[in-house]
Design a protein around this motif. Structure first.
Motif, mmCIF file in Angstrom:
data_model
loop_
_atom_site.group_PDB
_atom_site.id
_atom_site.type_symbol
_atom_site.label_atom_id
_atom_site.label_comp_id
_atom_site.label_asym_id
_atom_site.label_seq_id
_atom_site.Cartn_x
_atom_site.Cartn_y
_atom_site.Cartn_z
ATOM 1 N N ARG A 121 93.477 -32.192 81.212
ATOM 2 C CA ARG A 121 92.912 -32.908 82.369
ATOM 3 C C ARG A 121 91.389 -32.867 82.364
ATOM 4 O O ARG A 121 90.735 -33.793 82.830
ATOM 5 N N LEU A 122 90.850 -31.781 81.850
ATOM 6 C CA LEU A 122 89.384 -31.674 81.795
ATOM 7 C C LEU A 122 88.814 -32.270 80.501
ATOM 8 O O LEU A 122 87.614 -32.196 80.251
ATOM 9 N N GLU A 123 89.696 -32.822 79.691
ATOM 10 C CA GLU A 123 89.319 -33.490 78.439
ATOM 11 C C GLU A 123 88.582 -32.573 77.473
ATOM 12 O O GLU A 123 87.583 -32.956 76.853
ATOM 13 N N ILE A 124 89.080 -31.343 77.371
ATOM 14 C CA ILE A 124 88.519 -30.416 76.377
ATOM 15 C C ILE A 124 89.614 -29.900 75.434
ATOM 16 O O ILE A 124 89.348 -29.027 74.614
ATOM 17 N N TRP A 125 90.817 -30.445 75.558
ATOM 18 C CA TRP A 125 91.915 -29.984 74.696
ATOM 19 C C TRP A 125 91.610 -30.281 73.229
ATOM 20 O O TRP A 125 91.861 -29.441 72.353
ATOM 21 N N ASP A 126 91.025 -31.446 72.962
ATOM 22 C CA ASP A 126 90.716 -31.810 71.572
ATOM 23 C C ASP A 126 89.622 -30.908 70.984
ATOM 24 O O ASP A 126 89.458 -30.854 69.775
ATOM 25 N N GLN A 127 88.882 -30.265 71.852
ATOM 26 C CA GLN A 127 87.767 -29.425 71.388
ATOM 27 C C GLN A 127 88.135 -27.943 71.411
ATOM 28 O O GLN A 127 87.265 -27.089 71.282
ATOM 29 N N ARG A 128 89.429 -27.674 71.593
ATOM 30 C CA ARG A 128 89.841 -26.285 71.871
ATOM 31 C C ARG A 128 89.535 -25.316 70.739
ATOM 32 O O ARG A 128 89.355 -24.137 70.966
ATOM 33 N N ASN A 129 89.484 -25.813 69.501
ATOM 34 C CA ASN A 129 89.264 -24.899 68.377
ATOM 35 C C ASN A 129 87.846 -24.953 67.813
ATOM 36 O O ASN A 129 87.579 -24.397 66.755
ATOM 37 N N LYS A 130 86.972 -25.622 68.536
ATOM 38 C CA LYS A 130 85.555 -25.591 68.134
ATOM 39 C C LYS A 130 84.945 -24.267 68.607
ATOM 40 O O LYS A 130 85.460 -23.631 69.527
ATOM 41 N N PHE A 131 83.834 -23.895 67.999
ATOM 42 C CA PHE A 131 83.121 -22.738 68.519
ATOM 43 C C PHE A 131 82.379 -23.140 69.792
ATOM 44 O O PHE A 131 81.973 -24.295 69.942
ATOM 45 N N PHE A 132 82.208 -22.172 70.663
ATOM 46 C CA PHE A 132 81.578 -22.438 71.954
ATOM 47 C C PHE A 132 80.197 -23.066 71.776
ATOM 48 O O PHE A 132 79.797 -23.958 72.525
ATOM 49 N N TYR A 133 79.463 -22.603 70.755
ATOM 50 C CA TYR A 133 78.099 -23.114 70.569
ATOM 51 C C TYR A 133 78.081 -24.579 70.119
ATOM 52 O O TYR A 133 77.059 -25.242 70.187
ATOM 53 N N GLN A 134 79.245 -25.072 69.655
ATOM 54 C CA GLN A 134 79.307 -26.467 69.213
ATOM 55 C C GLN A 134 79.573 -27.439 70.362
ATOM 56 O O GLN A 134 79.526 -28.645 70.175
ATOM 57 N N LEU A 135 79.885 -26.904 71.538
ATOM 58 C CA LEU A 135 80.206 -27.757 72.679
ATOM 59 C C LEU A 135 78.941 -28.242 73.374
ATOM 60 O O LEU A 135 77.912 -27.557 73.373
#
Lengths: 311, 254
Positions: A121-135
């Motif tokens: 719902r927050l549209e971060i599921w696709d980014q779940r396995n990125k490192f935090f610094y990459q967000l």
């Protein structure tokens, strides 16, 4: 019934009071917006409620537990989304949200499903396995608020939950905050975004310089400004003190505020009747009017009226 | 207790990320004992000095790494995680216990390859020697981690912490029996040396792993070392718990 009672709470940093004798209560199952300019003491108040910092004097009760005497019990009731997202750079969003869920007592399939649902719902599921610094900044903020939505605490605190988040994301977060309230949580929302506070808060407290300067529902606050109408006038010159004084002297004018770009903001009673008198006074000083508008007060105006600052 | 276990798990999961660092540290250690230790043992006339040295260098490295790993709380504070941890549904005692034990286990994980090398070189790899070595090392690391975490969280200053722990490292390692035996020390060095956790760990490990060396270099009974290490770790935890409950709060990091 009050779920949160703040009783004359004060926090000094050195000799400076960040929060000074603050008292108010939050009803069970409401969204309470704590509005104030930067440095008003909102975050300090939140951190005292979260038992992260200790009050210099006074106290607060959350769900009947005292934040000073029973901090462990208070922490068992609350979840907080901080103003600055909290994570080490090498953590991944899925790890951050799942770990938070687990430490708050969620397990197994329920945890996995809730994490997936919230992150989608927050549209971060696709980014779940990125490192935090990459967000991006906005996505880091979404990870921060996701923790609280997964936790579903009795008392949820959000400190500027939509800062850096795009418009679609803001609406998603606002909807989820309302759903959290509807599912039985009591919510405290600290923000300096008057629009955000207006849209989702059941009641709003306005803080300024460590104190509560106004409290009520959004419509009550708008009605509370002396002089229900607001007249905005932009002049070709910068209004000087004498002009402001003479305008203030007009009967029915409760306040005159000088803001940017030669703009006067006048709080009036019976605005439409006073306009001719106002124009006549301005013309005495040889000033020309570039723009004039009469409007009902917004929460922005309420904020400005009580704090003297732009929201 | 649940909160403490989660924090321990978190520390261990971080350790998995630092395989290269662990390999690098082990390489340095191997070079240290293969070159410096071997050369020193030819110079020093004390019998079996190489065995004495192996245990000592392991003890001092475990001390340094325990400080280093516990120090991460400062980096976490920069990321705002300290305030996050303080807001979680757990008691302050769970936080202190979880972080101390978590950092101690991480320190052990970093040094286990070194410990195994020491055991190999001493020719004493048995389940008994491994278990006792790990147990005493864990007690020692818990005590060190507890003290570091409490101090850093109280002063909230990387500059002050750097200065204090730089001085502590310099004094504690040198005023211990890590590198030279108690019998070789002037009498006025012996009292602070015996009251030093590095000494107690090193001597207990010598007693377990190389009893011949222990018997001629140290004067205290080995049981006192175990009692010291248990008391040290429990005291560090109790002090940490009290300080966290009464004094420590979020914000104000410099």
């Amino acid at each position: 019934m009050a779920f949160v009672e703040i009783m004359n709470i004060t926090k000094y940093y050195g000799r400076n009071p960040a929060v000074n004798g603050l008292s108010f209560s939050i009803e069970e199952g409401e969204i309470f917006g704590l509005l104030g300019p930067n440095g008003a003491g909102k975050t300090t108040t939140i951190l005292m409620l979260a038992t992260v910092i200790k009050p210099t004097s006074g106290t607060a009760k959350i769900g009947g537990y005292d934040v000073v005497k029973e901090p462990d019990k208070v922490r068992s009731l609350l979840g907080i989304a901080f103003q600055e997202p909290k994570s080490t750079w090498v953590d991944k969003p899925i790890e951050i949200v799942e770990w938070h869920g687990r430490i708050c007592g969620l397990r197994g399939q329920e945890l996995k499903e809730r994490v997936k649902e919230v992150m989608e719902r927050l549209e971060i599921w696709d980014q779940r396995n990125k490192f935090f610094y990459q967000l991006s900044g906005g996505n880091r903020k979404r990870v921060e608020v996701a923790k609280v939505f997964v936790q579903k605490p009795k008392f949820a605190i959000f400190d500027e939950p939509t800062a850096q988040v795009d418009v679609l994301g803001k609406h998603a977060i606002w909807d989820m905050i309302k759903e959290l309230r509807d599912s039985g949580s009591t919510v405290m929302l600290a923000t300096n975004d008057t629009n955000e506070a207006d849209i989702i808060s059941d009641r709003i407290g306005i803080m300024h310089e460590g104190k509560l300067v106004s409290l009520g529902t959004p419509s009550e606050l708008k009605d509370s400004i002396p002089g229900g109408d607001i007249l905005e006038i932009q002049l070709n010159i910068t209004p000087h003190d004498e002009m402001v004084r003479q305008l203030s002297d007009i009967e029915g004018v409760s306040r005159v505020v000088l803001s940017e770009q030669n703009m006067l903001r006048m709080y009036l009673n019976r605005g439409e009747e006073l306009v001719p008198a106002v124009l006549e006074r301005i013309s005495r000083f040889g000033a020309k009017i570039r723009y004039i508008k009469m409007k009902e007060p917004s929460l922005d105006d309420v904020f400005l009226y009580f704090t003297g600052e732009r929201g | 207790m649940r909160g403490a276990l989660f924090l321990i798990g978190r520390e261990l999961s971080k350790t998995r990320r630092y395989k290269f660092f662990i390999a690098m540290r082990f390489t340095w250690f191997a070079i240290q004992v293969a070159v410096f230790g071997a050369v020193m043992s030819r110079i020093v006339t004390i019998p079996k000095f190489y065995e004495f040295y192996l245990v000592g260098v392991y003890s001092s490295i475990l001390f340094t790494l325990s400080v280093f790993i516990s120090y991460e709380i400062l980096e976490e504070a920069e990321d705002g995680l300290f305030e996050y941890f303080l807001s979680l549904p757990m008691g302050r005692w769970e936080f202190v216990l979880g972080r101390s034990v978590g950092c101690a286990i991480s320190s052990l994980a970093y040094t286990i390859p070194m410990l195994l090398l020491v055991l190999l070189l001493l020719g004493n790899i048995t389940p008994f020697s491994i278990a006792l070595s790990l147990f005493s090392s864990l007690l020692f690391a818990i005590g060190i981690s507890g003290i570091v975490i409490t101090f850093v969280s109280l002063v909230k200053s990387s500059d002050v912490s750097d200065i204090v722990f730089g001085a502590v490292d310099a004094i504690l390692v040198r005023l211990s029996t890590a590198m030279y035996p108690l019998s070789a020390m002037p009498s006025y060095y012996r009292i602070p040396s015996v009251a030093n956790p590095i000494t107690q760990l090193a001597e207990f490990l010598r007693y377990v792993l190389s009893p011949d060396v222990f018997s001629y270099t140290y004067f205290e009974p080995p049981g006192s070392a175990v009692a010291f290490l248990i008391g040290f770790s429990i005291s560090a935890f109790m002090i940490g718990m009290l300080v966290f409950e009464r004094k420590v709060e979020g914000g104000g990091w410099r």
